[in-house]
Design an enzyme around this catalytic site. Structure first.
Site, short mmCIF file in Angstrom:
data_model
loop_
_atom_site.label_atom_id
_atom_site.label_comp_id
_atom_site.label_asym_id
_atom_site.label_seq_id
_atom_site.Cartn_x
_atom_site.Cartn_y
_atom_site.Cartn_z
N ASP A 69 -36.98 77.12 12.54
CA ASP A 69 -38.18 77.59 13.22
C ASP A 69 -39.41 77.12 12.45
OD1 ASP A 69 -38.86 79.70 11.17
OD2 ASP A 69 -36.90 80.43 11.80
N GLU A 103 -16.68 49.10 5.48
CA GLU A 103 -17.49 50.28 5.81
C GLU A 103 -18.64 50.45 4.81
OE1 GLU A 103 -14.28 53.28 7.95
OE2 GLU A 103 -14.24 53.08 5.77
#
Ligand code: GLA
Length: 732
Positions: free
Chosen positions: A534, A614
């Site tokens: 928030d 990777e």
């Protein structure tokens, strides 16, 4: 000037570049809401109609059957004056009655933006903002309400808050106190709220505001995974690109209540603030309650524009500190790699691998302190477990720093395990109700942060730890909701109803002290992922771990919902291992990277387990992210699809001048004989010619926005595409 007062008609007008907000203190002293929306001229009180309506009586002292609080649009409606709709304020008087008849007393207009003591709030310079303060009073109880309005003219932002004080003699109890009430005299509206659960937060939910009542809120002590304290009030035909909508964002991290209703005469009301079960705030004579503020923005051009207004407001007027404006380090976090099973060598190994990949910082997550080899013990004992680490924190940070890496650490200051030295010493510091066995969650209890001595003790321990080495980052976690709410700190029975509010203020106080003492430390908020995502937390922590769910497919949806109010610079987002630990899904490293790049980028896996190929991919991703970091964290953001409905998730970032754009698309579905997917871009300059960096193909902005890009039809699951566009000619 952004605030005008027309003294003849007693009308207040708040004006931003594209919006107007208007209200009137009428001849009876009531503050009536007149308008909020696209910029208008003139007085809007002509909208008010007065006629005798059955069962809608008149307020005290008004001998006029056509005048009723039950039907008029109001700024701050109260219970007990004959308005039977949801209201903004409920006051329980000393005699037990619930009534508060607020009438206009005076007002003041001043330069700059008001602040709220102990609470987060939008900040702005004197040149950027103006404040309007309107004083209302209930004569009988002498309860006063100061309504605060902040206008950030250029930002198209209006903020609202209220200070409620008791100037009378006895005690009153505030049972509900909103910071905003918006009344719409005419039109149908939808309410969009952001609902979810742990690991699946902020999924947009659109409902028609009908007769009766629709409520979202939190009673969990944190703003919650379940309902975010931000909603949109939109016309039924409003889309991403068109239509009127108003966003309402509560700058607060605790319990909240948002209510929407359509009344008997089709007026729509939306209220946001403090209230609901568990909230009772006693005010003695002279005492004041500050209601956390709500930020309002209106867009006449759909949700896309609305989101960008909030993004800019959060980035530039809510987030503080040096990191609010700086590009954040790319981090690697130990949690999903090792959970509690690590020592100093593991962290050093992780740092070493990560430094070779171009990552900037290693974060040692939960498990480094007290007795903490699982989540059943140790919270509250913020002493480094040197035995487990095999070294001191100083040694560890030095080793990490020597590799050219920054160092970050996890804490959960608000919590206490029963199996901890802190609990053995101070069992009364844990929130629990005398005579009752407290409920546990994750086998932990919550510390009573309303108590200064509790906060000070934890603060000292944490500072002592932070002072041991060079710490660049803190992950501040909070892993349970508040139940068994009670504080020995409160003077009496009634005051137990303010414990949760005071708890949140305690958290803010702690955070404020921490950021003042360590202005160079970046703090990332977290609450089991996004349980306290928030604007209140963003005032202290410029980024928040978005969700404990790191699955790229779910994240597309979670980040989609999050993006309606919160900017990418606030969204902690990491590439994790596959099969994903939360869903078991296998998604390519490429797609995981594309999704994590829509936030503050990082990794949460064991790089030692990656293949050479990777590793090269990760290196490339980090370079790629850093190349785009400025655009991602400061550019305009557009949603290009609805991943809850469409075959793909798609979004883009556009630089302020429209010359650069980064488009990301993740295919969510794939079928035999798949139709072609087209994605229309946004925010480009229609007349400009753009080149797509990969293919070197050139397109006009108008073509990209009106017809879109064409995606290849390929076999494979959750394939993703990232395309970079550069303007090659402004008027091609
Ligand atoms: C919470 C966080 C995770 C991790 C764990 C540690 O769930 O959201 O990221 O830090 O706690 O216990």
């Amino acid at each position: 000037m952004a605030i005008y007062f027309d003294s003849e008609n007693q009308i207040f007008t708040l004006e931003s570049d594209h919006t107007s907000y208007q209200m009137k203190a009428d001849d009876k002293g009531f503050l009536l809401h007149l308008y909020y929306g696209k910029k208008i001229s003139g007085a809007m009180d002509y909208l008010l109609s007065y006629y005798d309506r059955g069962f809608s009586g008149s307020p005290a002292g008004v001998m006029d059957r056509t005048y009723s609080m039950d039907v008029l649009p109001q700024e701050y409606p109260t219970a007990g004056t004959g308005d039977f709709r949801r209201c903004a304020l409920v006051v329980k008087n000393g005699d037990g009655s619930e009534s508060c008849d607020l009438r206009y007393v005076s007002h003041e207009i001043r330069k700059g933006k008001y602040g709220l003591k102990g609470l987060p709030a939008v900040y702005a310079s004197c040149e950027e903002a103006e404040t309007l303060e309107i004083l209302l009073e209930d004569q009988a109880s002498r309860v006063q309400v100061k309504l605060l309005y902040g206008v950030l003219e250029k930002e198209d932002i209006i903020t609202r808050s209220a200070l409620i004080s008791n100037q009378g003699e006895g005690r009153v109890i505030i049972e509900k106190a909103a910071s905003v009430c918006l009344d719409y005299l005419t039109g149908d509206y939808d309410l969009i709220s952001f609902c979810g659960r742990h690991m699946m937060e902020r999924i947009p939910r659109r409902v028609q505001i009908g007769y009766g009542n629709y409520t979202v809120g939190s009673r969990r002590g944190a703003s919650s995974h379940q309902y975010n304290p931000a909603v949109i009030v939109a016309r039924p035909d409003t889309t991403e690109e068109a239509g009127g909508c108003c966003g309402m964002m509560f700058v607060y991290s605790g319990n909240f209540l948002c209510e929407a209703e359509k009344d008997q005469f089709n007026l729509t009301r939306v209220v946001m603030g403090l209230g609901g079960e568990g909230f009772h705030y006693p005010l003695e004579q002279g005492e004041e309650l500050a209601v956390p503020e709500s930020v309002l923005a209106y867009s006449g051009q759909g949700f896309g524009e609305l989101s960008n207004l909030f993004h800019r407001c959060i980035r530039e007027h809510i987030c503080r500190g040096k990191y609010s404006r700086e590009i954040r380090p790319v981090l690697i976090n130990s949690w999903e790699m090792a959970y509690f099973d690590f020592d100093g060598d593991t962290i050093c190994g992780l740092a070493k691998e990560a430094s070779g990949l171009g990552i900037d910082m290693v974060v040692m997550d939960d498990g480094w302190f007290g007795k903490r080899d699982d989540d059943n013990s140790g919270l509250g004992d913020w002493r480094v477990n040197e035995k487990k680490l095999g070294c001191t924190l100083k040694e560890l940070t030095e080793k990490v720093n020597e590799m050219g890496m920054k160092f970050g650490i996890w804490i959960e200051p608000e919590m206490i395990s029963r199996d901890s030295d802190l609990y053995r010493e101070h069992p009364d510091w844990a929130m629990q109700i005398p005579g009752r066995e407290p409920g546990l969650a994750r086998n932990q209890l919550v510390l009573d942060f309303t108590r200064t001595e509790v906060r000070e003790h934890v603060f000292e321990q944490i500072c002592r730890m932070l002072d041991q080495g060079k710490i660049d980052y803190i992950k501040w976690d909070m892993n349970r909701s508040l139940s068994d709410v009670f504080s020995a700190n409160m003077p009496d029975r009634d005051s137990q109803g303010k414990v949760v509010y005071e708890y949140v203020l305690g958290v803010y106080d702690f955070l404020e002290k921490l950021i003042r003492r360590y202005p160079d430390i970046l703090i990332e908020g977290c609450c089991g992922g996004g349980g306290r995502f928030d604007a209140g937390m963003l005032y202290y922590t410029p980024q928040i771990w978005c969700s404990d769910n790191t699955d790229a497919l779910d994240r597309v949806r979670i980040q989609y919902g999050t993006s309606f109010f919160y900017p990418a610079s606030a969204v902690g987002s990491h590439v994790s291992a596959v099969p994903n630990h939360q869903t078991g899904r296998n998604i390519s490293l490429h797609t995981r990277g594309v999704v994590a790049m829509a936030g503050t980028f990082g990794y949460e896996l064991d790089p030692g387990k990656l293949t050479e190929e990777e590793k090269q991919q990760v290196k490339d991703q980090v370079i790629e992210y850093k190349r785009h970091a400025e655009l991602i964290s400061r550019g305009y953001y557009y949603r290009l699809s609805n991943p809850l409905r469409d075959v793909c998730g798609a979004w883009m970032f556009v630089s302020k001048d429209g010359s650069r754009a980064l488009v990301s698309v993740v295919m969510l579905e794939n079928h035999g004989n798949m139709p072609v997917t087209y994605v229309k871009l946004k925010g480009l300059k229609a007349d400009a010619l753009y080149e797509e960096a990969g293919s070197k193909k050139r397109f006009y902005g108008s073509a990209l926005m009106e017809a879109g890009i064409v995606l290849p039809v390929e076999r494979g699951e959750y394939l993703s595409y990232q395309m970079e566009f550069h303007m090659v000619a402004e008027n091609g």
